[in-house]
Write an enzyme that holds these catalytic residues in place. Structure first.
Site: not given
Length: 355
Positions: A22, A250
């Site tokens: 999956k 940042y």
């Protein structure tokens, strides 16, 4: 991937193996899993689209639809493709009966697996449903040409005592459903396959271990004999020289305490690197482990090159993989290998290697 499948087989004591693929093969890609798990007894998927792809690639062995059919269209496609299918709700069983009452004949469904809830409390029939379920089981035995199987899923298989009570409950529930000897069982995920020999029965359903990560918190992938199936790689695209007091990235989360060189790696959270990866998360830079420093941005991250003074622009970088096990990185990030694997985005180019 082939080697990890073989490692699972060494544990299986003759049990069959569903390779769980999956989420695009846990992020590795469906093309890779078709070849890598060619020797599996079956493949287990979440979406009908995954099953369609497998059949289009010539996969003729069983395909298991792990959450079953959610509507009539799914059920029709499951018949057309000859899928094995889980049922875990009253509605799914009623929908199945309704189809057979209409005598629709397009396609032949594979085995239907009844999922029993033994404490996970996500999917499956609890003990209170058994009187209702027992009647339907008898009807399904008469209706379904490929027959029935029974399965459950463990919530804490990685724990030493994690499957004992659920497994005891599962056996009691299958007895109350008058399970026939030829109706297979499926209970063991990756953690149960490695930790609990009494769960290695019927059909194993390994997922994470097939891709080379450890399902156990106290054992590394190397200790379990598993090999990382994928490496997430990039390169240094810039090097900056900092002085004491200079900040990086940042928000200036990291501030240099001395003169140092910072390497800029072309990989960020838009590629699947965790934005919240903390300072100190290991990054492999051409043979040296270098700690991440500063906030991961969309397209770049930064590493301290103090341990690698000879590093230059263009140096190879591995975020996880052969040189740097994904389990190790996941622990630093406070997450699991599952999240890292499945988080790699579509913009990252894939290159398959047939070793």
């Amino acid at each position: 991937m082939r080697a990890n499948l073989q490692r699972i087989r060494q544990l299986s004591l003759g049990a069959s193996v569903w390779a769980v693929i999956k989420a695009r093969g846990y992020g590795h890609g469906l093309d890779a899993v078709v070849d890598g798990f060619a020797q599996a007894d079956g493949l287990a998927v979440l979406d009908i689209e995954e099953a369609v792809f497998l059949r289009s690639r010539g996969w003729t062995k069983p395909v298991l639809l792990l959450e079953g059919a959610f509507d009539h269209a799914d059920l029709e496609e499951a018949h057309r493709l000859g899928l094995d299918m889980v049922v875990h709700t009253h509605e799914q069983i009623n929908r199945l009966f309704a189809r057979y009452e209409r005598s629709e004949s397009a396609g032949t469904l594979g085995r239907v697996w009844i999922k029993l809830n033994t404490g996970m409390n996500r999917l499956g029939f609890p003990s209170a449903s058994l009187p209702w379920l027992a009647d339907r089981v008898e009807q399904m035995r008469r209706l379904l040409p490929a027959g029935l199987g029974m399965m459950t899923h463990f919530a804490s298989a990685e724990d030493a005592e994690g499957v004992h009570l659920p497994l005891r409950l599962f056996k009691a529930m299958t007895t109350r459903l008058d399970r026939h000897p030829d109706e297979p069982l499926s209970v063991a995920n990756s953690a149960a396959a490695f930790r609990h020999s009494d769960a290695r029965m019927g059909w194993l359903r390994p997922g994470l271990a097939l891709y080379g990560a450890s399902p156990l918190p106290d054992r590394s992938s190397q200790q379990l004999g598993l090999a990382g199936a994928a490496s997430l790689c990039s390169r240094l695209i810039s090097i900056q020289s900092l002085e004491a007091g200079d900040a990086v990235g940042y928000g200036g989360r990291f501030v240099a305490k001395r003169s140092m060189r910072i390497g800029v790696v072309a990989a960020g959270y838009a590629d699947g690197v965790m934005r919240g990866a903390p300072d100190g998360t290991p990054v492999w830079v051409s043979g040296h482990l270098c700690p991440l420093v500063g906030q991961v941005s969309m397209d770049m991250l930064t590493v301290d090159l103090s341990r690698h003074p000879s590093a230059e622009v263009g140096a190879e970088v591995e975020l996880w993989g052969q040189a740097l096990p994904i389990d190790h990185v996941a622990r630093h990030c406070g997450t699991s290998a599952y999240e890292l694997m499945t988080g790699v985005t579509e913009r990252v180019p894939r290159r398959l290697s047939d070793g």
